[in-house]
Design a protein around this motif. Structure first.
Motif, PDB file in Angstrom:
ATOM      1  N   ALA A   1       8.023 -15.695  -0.590  1.00 34.24           N
ATOM      2  CA  ALA A   1       7.158 -15.157   0.522  1.00 34.24           C
ATOM      3  C   ALA A   1       6.035 -14.182  -0.205  1.00 34.24           C
ATOM      4  CB  ALA A   1       7.709 -14.132   1.356  1.00 34.24           C
ATOM      5  N   MET A   2       5.107 -13.490   0.449  1.00 32.19           N
ATOM      6  CA  MET A   2       4.242 -12.336  -0.228  1.00 32.19           C
ATOM      7  C   MET A   2       4.896 -11.354   0.188  1.00 32.19           C
ATOM      8  SD  MET A   2       1.524 -11.612  -2.016  1.00 32.19           S
ATOM      9  CE  MET A   2      -0.053 -12.613  -1.474  1.00 32.19           C
ATOM     10  N   TYR A   3       5.285 -10.290  -0.718  1.00 27.46           N
ATOM     11  CA  TYR A   3       5.642  -8.859  -0.418  1.00 27.46           C
ATOM     12  C   TYR A   3       4.436  -8.027  -0.448  1.00 27.46           C
ATOM     13  CZ  TYR A   3      10.029 -11.110  -0.001  1.00 27.46           C
ATOM     14  OH  TYR A   3      11.159 -12.011   0.100  1.00 27.46           O
ATOM     15  N   LEU A   4       4.279  -7.381   0.714  1.00 24.54           N
ATOM     16  CA  LEU A   4       3.143  -6.418   0.680  1.00 24.54           C
ATOM     17  C   LEU A   4       3.642  -4.920   0.763  1.00 24.54           C
ATOM     18  CD1 LEU A   4       0.995  -8.357   3.325  1.00 24.54           C
ATOM     19  CD2 LEU A   4       0.594  -8.134   0.795  1.00 24.54           C
ATOM     20  N   CYS A   5       2.939  -3.980   0.003  1.00 25.37           N
ATOM     21  CA  CYS A   5       3.008  -2.849   0.224  1.00 25.37           C
ATOM     22  C   CYS A   5       1.820  -1.985   0.624  1.00 25.37           C
ATOM     23  CB  CYS A   5       3.374  -2.267  -1.486  1.00 25.37           C
ATOM     24  SG  CYS A   5       3.545  -0.398  -1.405  1.00 25.37           S
ATOM     25  N   ALA A   6       2.138  -1.006   1.364  1.00 24.89           N
ATOM     26  CA  ALA A   6       0.931  -0.333   1.884  1.00 24.89           C
ATOM     27  C   ALA A   6       1.395   1.297   1.963  1.00 24.89           C
ATOM     28  CB  ALA A   6       0.556  -0.669   3.321  1.00 24.89           C
ATOM     29  N   SER A   7       0.257   1.969   1.973  1.00 29.47           N
ATOM     30  CA  SER A   7       0.474   3.430   2.110  1.00 29.47           C
ATOM     31  C   SER A   7      -0.544   4.269   2.848  1.00 29.47           C
ATOM     32  CB  SER A   7       0.324   4.153   0.633  1.00 29.47           C
ATOM     33  OG  SER A   7      -0.996   4.155   0.164  1.00 29.47           O
ATOM     34  N   SER A   8      -0.342   5.187   3.413  1.00 24.89           N
ATOM     35  CA  SER A   8      -1.116   6.139   4.356  1.00 24.89           C
ATOM     36  C   SER A   8      -0.642   7.373   4.399  1.00 24.89           C
ATOM     37  CB  SER A   8      -0.782   5.550   5.828  1.00 24.89           C
ATOM     38  OG  SER A   8       0.410   5.991   6.455  1.00 24.89           O
ATOM     39  N   PRO A   9      -1.907   8.444   4.761  1.00 30.62           N
ATOM     40  CA  PRO A   9      -1.418   9.758   4.829  1.00 30.62           C
ATOM     41  C   PRO A   9      -0.578  10.117   6.051  1.00 30.62           C
ATOM     42  CG  PRO A   9      -3.981   9.226   4.769  1.00 30.62           C
ATOM     43  CD  PRO A   9      -3.245   7.966   4.968  1.00 30.62           C
ATOM     44  N   ASP A  10      -0.026  11.348   5.987  1.00 21.66           N
ATOM     45  CA  ASP A  10       0.761  11.685   7.214  1.00 21.66           C
ATOM     46  C   ASP A  10       0.180  12.152   8.321  1.00 21.66           C
ATOM     47  OD1 ASP A  10       3.669  13.970   7.149  1.00 21.66           O
ATOM     48  OD2 ASP A  10       3.213  12.161   8.580  1.00 21.66           O
ATOM     49  N   ARG A  11      -0.490  11.132   8.918  1.00 16.21           N
ATOM     50  CA  ARG A  11      -1.382  11.533  10.106  1.00 16.21           C
ATOM     51  C   ARG A  11      -1.261  10.357  10.831  1.00 16.21           C
ATOM     52  NH1 ARG A  11      -5.797  12.462   6.550  1.00 16.21           N
ATOM     53  NH2 ARG A  11      -6.935  10.832   7.147  1.00 16.21           N
TER      54      ARG A  11
END
Lengths: 114, 111
Positions: A88-98
């Motif tokens: 599969a494709m393994y995707l990582c994501a990030s975001s601010p704590d909002r």
């Protein structure tokens, strides 16, 4: 800000081997997510970190899968005893704590288990 | 809990025609909604987002979406399709923690 970085971009492994992927989020982002995407499907949630704490894990994350985020910075996703179904494709994501912000995605790591 | 459905796994339009991609959501809390685009072997790129301000949201590349609470919908539109719009489009919802994605709609643009 160089965005979310994932390494390697591609990984081919033999069935039964262990693999580890790395994700470097955007530096000021507290939240980090891992998703799995198979061909023709939407991303499926695997796990989520707030800083170094792993707050949520999907039932998809079997005991062969483990994720860490030491010191709340980069994260690793390890798959032990890989199976062909792990391809599969393994995707990582990030975001601010909002609440009202999007997830910023990396380019993904494509895993092929032969 | 949240969920997303996208009606139509594949949509074909002619270049210059209207693009309409459908998204319906379910959420137990006031939702935040997103549309992402994905090109082959790439990650997901944000097109636009609804975060409880204006119900009509404008995004990049001429796309817009309208949040309709009564219909639990967040459909994506573009007045005139370009060849470069051919890609996979995903609708996503969050209640403040993880993001839940729909199965995606593949958009083809015919010359």
């Amino acid at each position: 800000d160089t965005g979310v970085s994932q390494n390697p971009r591609h990984k081919i492994t033999k069935r039964g081997q262990n693999v580890t992927f790395r994700c470097d989020p955007i530096s000021e982002h507290n939240r980090l997510y891992w998703y799995r995407q198979t061909l023709g499907q939407g991303p499926e949630f695997l796990t989520y970190f707030q800083n170094e704490a792993q707050l949520e894990k999907s039932r998809l994350l079997s005991d062969r899968f483990s994720a860490e985020r030491p010191k709340g910075s980069f994260s690793t996703l390890e798959i032990q005893r890989t199976e062909q179904g792990d391809s599969a494709m393994y995707l990582c994501a990030s975001s601010p704590d909002r609440m009202n912000t999007e997830a910023f995605f990396g380019q993904g790591t494509r895993l092929t288990v032969v | 809990a949240q969920s997303v459905t996208q009606l139509g796994s594949h949509v074909s339009v002619s270049e210059g025609a209207l693009v309409l991609l459908r998204c319906n959501y379910s959420s137990s809390v006031p939702p935040y909604l997103f549309w992402y685009v994905q090109y082959p072997n790439q990650g997901l790129q944000l097109l636009l987002k609804y975060t409880s301000a204006a119900t009509l949201v404008k995004g990049i590349n001429g796309f817009e979406a309208e949040f309709k609470k009564s219909e639990t919908s967040f459909h994506l539109t573009k007045p005139s399709a370009h060849m470069s719009d051919a890609a996979e489009y995903f609708c996503a919802v969050t209640g403040g923690q993880n993001f839940v994605f729909g199965p995606g709609t593949r958009l083809s643009v015919l010359p």
